[in-house]
Design an enzyme around this catalytic site. Structure first.
Site, PDB file in Angstrom:
ATOM      1  N   GLY A  75     -26.234 -79.360  -6.666  1.00  0.00           N
ATOM      2  CA  GLY A  75     -25.172 -79.184  -6.915  1.00  0.00           C
ATOM      3  C   GLY A  75     -24.221 -78.029  -6.263  1.00  0.00           C
ATOM      4  O   GLY A  75     -25.070 -77.024  -6.119  1.00  0.00           O
ATOM      5  N   CYS A  76     -23.211 -77.971  -5.690  1.00  0.00           N
ATOM      6  CA  CYS A  76     -22.638 -76.932  -4.902  1.00  0.00           C
ATOM      7  C   CYS A  76     -22.334 -75.721  -5.944  1.00  0.00           C
ATOM      8  O   CYS A  76     -22.698 -74.600  -5.813  1.00  0.00           O
ATOM      9  CB  CYS A  76     -21.337 -77.302  -4.140  1.00  0.00           C
ATOM     10  SG  CYS A  76     -20.072 -77.920  -5.406  1.00  0.00           S
ATOM     11  N   ASN A  77     -21.838 -76.175  -7.187  1.00  0.00           N
ATOM     12  CA  ASN A  77     -21.918 -75.004  -8.212  1.00  0.00           C
ATOM     13  C   ASN A  77     -23.265 -74.414  -8.583  1.00  0.00           C
ATOM     14  O   ASN A  77     -23.272 -73.064  -8.834  1.00  0.00           O
ATOM     15  CB  ASN A  77     -21.126 -75.434  -9.460  1.00  0.00           C
ATOM     16  CG  ASN A  77     -19.744 -75.842  -9.229  1.00  0.00           C
ATOM     17  OD1 ASN A  77     -19.028 -75.599  -8.262  1.00  0.00           O
ATOM     18  ND2 ASN A  77     -19.311 -76.938  -9.993  1.00  0.00           N
TER      19      ASN A  77
ATOM     20  N   THR B 196     -24.579 -72.025  -6.270  1.00  0.00           N
ATOM     21  CA  THR B 196     -23.836 -70.655  -6.084  1.00  0.00           C
ATOM     22  C   THR B 196     -24.484 -69.894  -7.175  1.00  0.00           C
ATOM     23  O   THR B 196     -24.738 -68.712  -7.008  1.00  0.00           O
ATOM     24  CB  THR B 196     -22.463 -70.917  -6.272  1.00  0.00           C
ATOM     25  OG1 THR B 196     -21.908 -71.726  -5.380  1.00  0.00           O
ATOM     26  CG2 THR B 196     -21.493 -69.700  -6.042  1.00  0.00           C
TER      27      THR B 196
END
Length: 342
Positions: free
Chosen positions: A148-150, A153
């Site tokens: 997932g992008c979150n 990060t």
């Protein structure tokens, strides 16, 4: 040698970003594009910024001849990749940009996504696609599950600190700002310009965000015991980008030194000088992640700030980075474009 790839779900933002990046990749060729609802249309009609490219017409998935494809990018909505991947020839490598294979425990997948896992027999071979930490496994993988992008990060900010036992595992608080494209391209009333353009609001708060499943899985595996972070995401009125501010208990200078050492040889991770915090605008349109460490006014606390482009390093760029490894290509091939600024 050129490798033929297919992009399934090419009418979404991540599909378009894959095409944009591959357009300058010297070894990858887009041989097939699928988008069931837009089948028969030209990619340039769906995304006018890609009109200059010579691309195949969008088709249904059933129309693709996978015997001519070496690697497939699945940029499909959650829940659709599992059954599809089961039916692909074993010779075809797969990078799934969705959530279908991210969680190793099918029960965890059911908990966070509300769906029964449709390809339980394939889950054990899926490699978690956080490239900088699973590089060796990805090189030999047939199936890679993009993060997932979150989740990516925050993990770039915290994984080295958990590995080195530098922070209090019971005192991790992450505040995240996410661009609108992170919600996908489908029409949603609450994503209309009039409702988002001057607003900042939280979503999936109180421990409900699906990416918590990835944090629980990865951080607990690293620590050898359960780790549950506090995670609060917000939508901000920008097109793309993620910025995560992680408040942790630990020595700020030691935290900075550990991050700088861990990422010293990583081509896409930049650790800023101590005391500097990154901004989203410094990574837009690129496969880079910038990380900064700032000491808190309270001794023994630090703010670790991580930022990346959710559509690139957080999704499509990461997918191509993984595909390069799976195909035996240089990991940075086609991905060293500088960020777009301003």
């Amino acid at each position: 040698m050129t490798h033929n790839v297919a992009i399934l779900g090419a009418s979404g933002y991540t599909g378009a970003e894959l095409v944009r990046i591959i357009a300058t990749h010297p070894r990858l060729r887009v041989a097939a594009l699928s988008a069931d609802r837009k089948a028969g249309q030209a990619m340039g009609a769906v995304f006018p910024h890609l009109r200059h490219l010579d691309l195949p017409t969008l088709t249904t998935i059933d129309e693709i001849d996978f015997s001519q494809i070496e690697l497939v990018f699945c940029a499909l909505p959650h829940g659709l990749s599992q059954a599809l991947v089961k039916d692909l020839p074993r010779s075809v490598k797969v990078v799934d940009l969705g959530a279908d294979f991210r969680l190793r425990d099918p029960a965890a997948y059911k908990k966070w996504y509300g769906l029964d896992h449709a390809a339980v027999e394939l889950q054990p071979e899926a490699v978690y696609g956080l490239t900088e930490f699973y590089r060796k496994q990805i090189k030999g993988a047939r199936l890679v599950a993009g993060t997932g992008c979150n989740a990516a990060t925050v993990q770039f900010a915290l994984r080295p600190l958990i590995e080195a036992a530098l922070i209090d595992l019971d005192d991790i608080v992450c505040d995240l700002k996410n661009g609108i494209s992170g919600a996908g391209r489908s029409l949603k009333e609450n994503m209309l310009f009039a409702e988002r353009s001057t607003d900042v609001s939280g979503y999936s708060q109180g421990g409900k965000h699906r990416h918590l499943g990835e944090f629980d899985q990865e951080f607990s595996l690293l620590a050898g015991r359960p780790v549950e972070i506090i995670f609060t995401p917000h939508l901000v009125p920008i097109n793309r980008g993620i910025l995560a501010s992680c408040n942790v208990k630990g020595d700020p200078k030691a935290i900075h030194a550990a991050l700088a050492a861990r990422y010293a040889e990583e081509p896409f991770i930049v650790v800023l000088p101590f005391g500097e915090a990154p901004g989203m605008g410094h990574v837009m349109g690129s496969n880079f992640c910038h990380i900064g460490v700032v000491g808190d006014r309270k001794p023994g606390r630090a703010l670790v700030v991580s930022t990346l482009d959710n559509l690139n390093k957080g999704s499509s760029g990461q997918a191509i980075q993984n595909a390069n490894l799976m195909l035996g290509l240089p990991e940075t091939e086609g991905l060293m474009l500088a960020p777009v600024f301003p």
